[in-house]
Design a protein around this motif. Structure first.
Motif, PDB file in Angstrom:
ATOM      1  N   ALA B 151       0.832  -1.211   0.000  1.00  0.00           N
ATOM      2  CA  ALA B 151       0.000   0.000   0.000  1.00  0.00           C
ATOM      3  C   ALA B 151       0.857   1.247   0.000  1.00  0.00           C
ATOM      4  O   ALA B 151       1.801   1.360   0.773  1.00  0.00           O
ATOM      5  CB  ALA B 151      -0.929  -0.011   1.201  1.00  0.00           C
ATOM      6  N   ARG B 152       0.568   2.206  -0.904  1.00  0.00           N
ATOM      7  CA  ARG B 152       1.332   3.461  -0.936  1.00  0.00           C
ATOM      8  C   ARG B 152       0.358   4.633  -0.800  1.00  0.00           C
ATOM      9  O   ARG B 152      -0.668   4.664  -1.488  1.00  0.00           O
ATOM     10  CB  ARG B 152       2.048   3.595  -2.275  1.00  0.00           C
ATOM     11  CG  ARG B 152       3.080   2.511  -2.458  1.00  0.00           C
ATOM     12  CD  ARG B 152       3.533   2.444  -3.875  1.00  0.00           C
ATOM     13  NE  ARG B 152       4.344   1.244  -4.068  1.00  0.00           N
ATOM     14  CZ  ARG B 152       5.221   1.118  -5.047  1.00  0.00           C
ATOM     15  NH1 ARG B 152       5.391   2.096  -5.907  1.00  0.00           N
ATOM     16  NH2 ARG B 152       5.919   0.021  -5.172  1.00  0.00           N
ATOM     17  N   PRO B 153       0.709   5.583   0.037  1.00  0.00           N
ATOM     18  CA  PRO B 153      -0.231   6.706   0.248  1.00  0.00           C
ATOM     19  C   PRO B 153      -0.226   7.674  -0.935  1.00  0.00           C
ATOM     20  O   PRO B 153       0.805   7.949  -1.526  1.00  0.00           O
ATOM     21  CB  PRO B 153       0.309   7.390   1.503  1.00  0.00           C
ATOM     22  CG  PRO B 153       1.748   7.043   1.518  1.00  0.00           C
ATOM     23  CD  PRO B 153       1.888   5.698   0.862  1.00  0.00           C
ATOM     24  N   VAL B 154      -1.393   8.136  -1.323  1.00  0.00           N
ATOM     25  CA  VAL B 154      -1.554   9.155  -2.366  1.00  0.00           C
ATOM     26  C   VAL B 154      -2.432  10.254  -1.767  1.00  0.00           C
ATOM     27  O   VAL B 154      -3.393   9.964  -1.070  1.00  0.00           O
ATOM     28  CB  VAL B 154      -2.242   8.556  -3.612  1.00  0.00           C
ATOM     29  CG1 VAL B 154      -2.617   9.660  -4.594  1.00  0.00           C
ATOM     30  CG2 VAL B 154      -1.346   7.525  -4.275  1.00  0.00           C
ATOM     31  N   ASN B 155      -2.055  11.515  -2.010  1.00  0.00           N
ATOM     32  CA  ASN B 155      -2.887  12.588  -1.471  1.00  0.00           C
ATOM     33  C   ASN B 155      -4.093  12.827  -2.375  1.00  0.00           C
ATOM     34  O   ASN B 155      -4.064  13.638  -3.271  1.00  0.00           O
ATOM     35  CB  ASN B 155      -2.076  13.866  -1.319  1.00  0.00           C
ATOM     36  CG  ASN B 155      -1.089  13.736  -0.182  1.00  0.00           C
ATOM     37  OD1 ASN B 155      -1.397  13.153   0.859  1.00  0.00           O
ATOM     38  ND2 ASN B 155       0.119  14.221  -0.394  1.00  0.00           N
ATOM     39  N   SER B 156      -5.149  12.089  -2.174  1.00  0.00           N
ATOM     40  CA  SER B 156      -6.383  12.268  -2.934  1.00  0.00           C
ATOM     41  C   SER B 156      -7.083  13.517  -2.427  1.00  0.00           C
ATOM     42  O   SER B 156      -6.781  14.028  -1.356  1.00  0.00           O
ATOM     43  CB  SER B 156      -7.303  11.075  -2.763  1.00  0.00           C
ATOM     44  OG  SER B 156      -6.558   9.889  -2.812  1.00  0.00           O
ATOM     45  N   ARG B 157      -8.067  14.005  -3.229  1.00  0.00           N
ATOM     46  CA  ARG B 157      -8.708  15.235  -2.754  1.00  0.00           C
ATOM     47  C   ARG B 157      -9.787  14.933  -1.714  1.00  0.00           C
ATOM     48  O   ARG B 157     -10.226  15.810  -1.014  1.00  0.00           O
ATOM     49  CB  ARG B 157      -9.248  16.051  -3.911  1.00  0.00           C
ATOM     50  CG  ARG B 157     -10.201  15.324  -4.793  1.00  0.00           C
ATOM     51  CD  ARG B 157     -10.715  16.229  -5.879  1.00  0.00           C
ATOM     52  NE  ARG B 157     -11.816  15.550  -6.536  1.00  0.00           N
ATOM     53  CZ  ARG B 157     -12.701  16.142  -7.300  1.00  0.00           C
ATOM     54  NH1 ARG B 157     -12.623  17.427  -7.504  1.00  0.00           N
ATOM     55  NH2 ARG B 157     -13.673  15.474  -7.845  1.00  0.00           N
TER      56      ARG B 157
END
Lengths: 268, 358
Positions: B151-157
């Protein structure tokens, strides 16, 4: 001028040949109803001219045509030297109008309202001086809805004076007022005439017409059926052999009322 | 010399600001909608309600429970079997799991009861439980997992409900102000004879109309600024749009609804009739145009109609501008829809508007 206004537009004063209003063959119909049926009359400068008649006689339509609020079907009306049909806006700038039951914007005080009205004539006005003229100076920062009936009518007249009108139209100005307030308004009207203005007045009160008017036109079914000074109209009637059933006493109930309650204005 | 237009505009603004009723409906009311709906839906993500009945009371069961407590999507409740089953039947749990007494001492079946009426939530609860059971099984059998999730974090809105709501409420209040303020004030001006008195002065009609229109547009800008500002302050509103675009789209919407307001004032005889007609127009749109809920929740047969409503175009345009940072060109289909409505509304207004009571 005593009410302290200043004109902005430098238009030449129109020639009037001594007549404030000239009406010739004025006619207005609504469908099959003939509201004004070819009337003609003239009002002299500085005259207080009454238009009397039962409801539906055509008084209001006539006055509204003169004020530029309605268009006549045919005929000619010249007010303050201007043809109303050709230049209604110019007529409006030269006359003052107090409408029957006219209301004013809420949420504004009297000074703000007078300033706004003056701006509509592209003028500036000394609102307080104008309020003093109609005896409302102490109400300067009040709103219209807090005024009594007589005060409202006086304020309405003040709004009609912001442009120093040549001709002032008063439509039933004393309807619903108490006797003191009516007399107060009569004095105001006479004072305005003293300033050199012409007044056209419609009323249902014959005593008012008799007291104020130099001449009255009696209208019925769209026609003028009599036009003379009140005293002449009364003399004509008497000359025809008319006699009242009961002889008028030296005083009437209104005299009693005023004797009991005084002439002083009540506007608590 | 002050021009009649500027004096009329200043006068109209003064009257507007001093009218508490108007301030309530045009400013306080939309603010309340955002604050209240924002509070109700404040947390956005729905938690899964999981009941655990610990019959083992040993290290393994304690470990399972403490790990479950760390799962953010799980709202964990522990209790006796009858209590938890009763809660499940009331609908207070999405699933109930029983950790039997033999847990940790050999292969064991873990009974799970789930709420059949809430398949999404109970499914999620069971999936979470399954992961725990699988992991425990593999550890127990000393098996290395063949596949692991990286799992990799992504800055979603991560849009919240308030992000969706605020542009919708802006559209709604622009509509209400245009419709009701114009229709009410003009019918009242006519009824009370104020308009007639003004017509007896040399006032130019375009000056008067323009002063009123400018007043309502100023009001619309205040509404937009207030709602966006409040959204950012209270709910971290995700506003990435160009405020000028927002105002332009809002003005087009305001023009449509003012024109409809002028039309109503042409045939409504009194303020009661204004309220009836204006509500008849605004009420269905309030709920059908995707102000509070996404249009996709509406039945399919209704959508072709609701997608053509002026409030839908306005709400969509304002939403794209504020949430996606869309340009006016990007929302051109919504603006085109608004333009068509504007033409229709203006034609109506010119035909129906009257200076006198009908």
């Amino acid at each position: 001028m005593s009410i302290g206004t200043s004109a902005a537009s430098g238009q030449a004063i129109p020639q009037t040949h001594g007549f404030a209003i000239e009406v010739e063959g004025l006619r207005k119909t609504y469908g099959s109803l003939v509201a004004v049926d070819g009337i003609s009359f003239r009002v002299q400068e500085r005259e207080i001219f009454g238009i009397l008649g039962p409801n539906g006689a055509g008084k209001t339509t006539t006055v509204e045509i003169l004020e530029g609020l309605r268009q006549a079907d045919s005929g000619r009306a010249v007010v303050a030297g201007i043809d109303v049909r050709k230049e209604p806006q110019r007529v409006k700038s030269l006359i003052g109008v107090q409408l029957q039951a006219s209301a004013f914007f809420d949420f504004l005080n009297l000074v703000e309202l007078l300033d706004m009205f003056a701006a509509l004539y592209q003028r500036q006005v000394d609102a307080r001086a104008l309020l003093r003229r109609v005896d409302l100076e102490e109400k300067a920062s009040s709103r219209v809805k807090t005024l009594s009936g007589g005060q409202k009518q006086r304020f309405s007249i003040a709004t009609a004076l912001v442009n120093e009108p040549r001709v002032l139209f008063l439509d039933e100005p004393t309807t619903g007022l108490d006797p003191q307030a009516r007399r107060n308004l009569w004095e105001l009207a006479q004072g305005i005439r003293q300033d050199g203005r012409t007044i056209v007045l419609t009323t249902h009160y014959m005593d008012e017409a008799e007291t104020l008017c130099d001449r009255v036109a009696v209208m019925d079914h769209g026609k003028i059926i009599a036009l003379d000074p009140p005293s002449a109209l009364v003399s004509n009637l008497l000359a025809k052999g008319f006699r009242r059933r009961t002889v008028e006493r030296e005083a009437n109930l209104e005299d009693v009322f005023l004797d009991l309650t005084g002439h002083e204005l009540r506007e608590a | 010399m002050r021009s009649p237009f500027s004096v009329l505009t200043v006068t109209a603004l003064k009257m507007y600001v001093r009218n508490r009723q108007v301030i309530f409906f045009n400013l306080f009311f939309p603010v309340m909608i955002v604050v209240i709906f924002g509070l109700i839906n404040g947390n956005g993500n729905v938690a899964v309600h999981l009941g655990v009945v610990d019959q083992a009371h040993n290290q393994v069961s304690q470990l399972v429970i403490s790990q479950l407590q760390q799962v953010k999507a799980v709202k964990l409740n522990t209790g006796s079997l009858p209590d938890e089953q009763a809660a499940l039947q009331r609908g207070d749990r999405d699933a109930v799991v029983v950790l039997p007494a033999s847990l940790g001492s050999g292969p064991v079946a873990i009974p799970a009861y789930y709420n059949a009426g809430k398949p999404q939530e109970s499914g999620a609860a069971l999936a979470i439980m399954n992961r725990f059971v699988d992991e425990a099984s593999m550890q127990y059998a000393h098996v290395q997992p063949s596949f692991t999730l990286d799992a990799r974090p992504v800055n979603s809105r991560n849009l919240t409900y308030v992000d969706f709501l605020v542009p919708g409420v802006i559209a709604l209040s622009v509509m209400q102000t245009g419709l009701f303020s114009v229709a009410f004030s003009f019918v009242a001006l006519k009824q009370q004879g104020i308009l007639r008195r003004l017509m007896a002065t040399p006032m130019r009609v375009p000056d008067f109309l323009a002063s009123r229109i400018v007043t309502y547009l100023v009001m619309a800008v205040i509404q937009m600024a207030l709602l966006v500002g409040l959204g950012i302050l209270l709910y971290h509103l995700h506003f990435v749009g160009n405020i000028a675009y927002l105002i332009i789209a809002g003005f087009i919407g305001a023009a449509i609804f003012m024109a409809i307001g002028f039309s109503i004032s042409g045939f409504a005889r009194d303020e009661g009739a204004v309220a009836a007609f204006a509500n008849l127009i605004s009420f269905p749109m309030m709920f059908l145009s995707g102000v509070f809920f996404s249009l996709s929740n509406e039945p399919g047969w209704l959508q072709p109609i609701t997608r053509l409503l002026p409030l839908t175009f306005l709400a969509n345009a304002l939403r794209s501008i504020s949430l996606d940072g869309a340009s006016l060109w990007a929302v051109r289909s919504d603006l085109l829809g608004l333009a068509v409505w504007l033409v229709v509304a203006l034609v109506l207004a010119v035909r129906l508007f009257k200076w006198e009571i009908a």
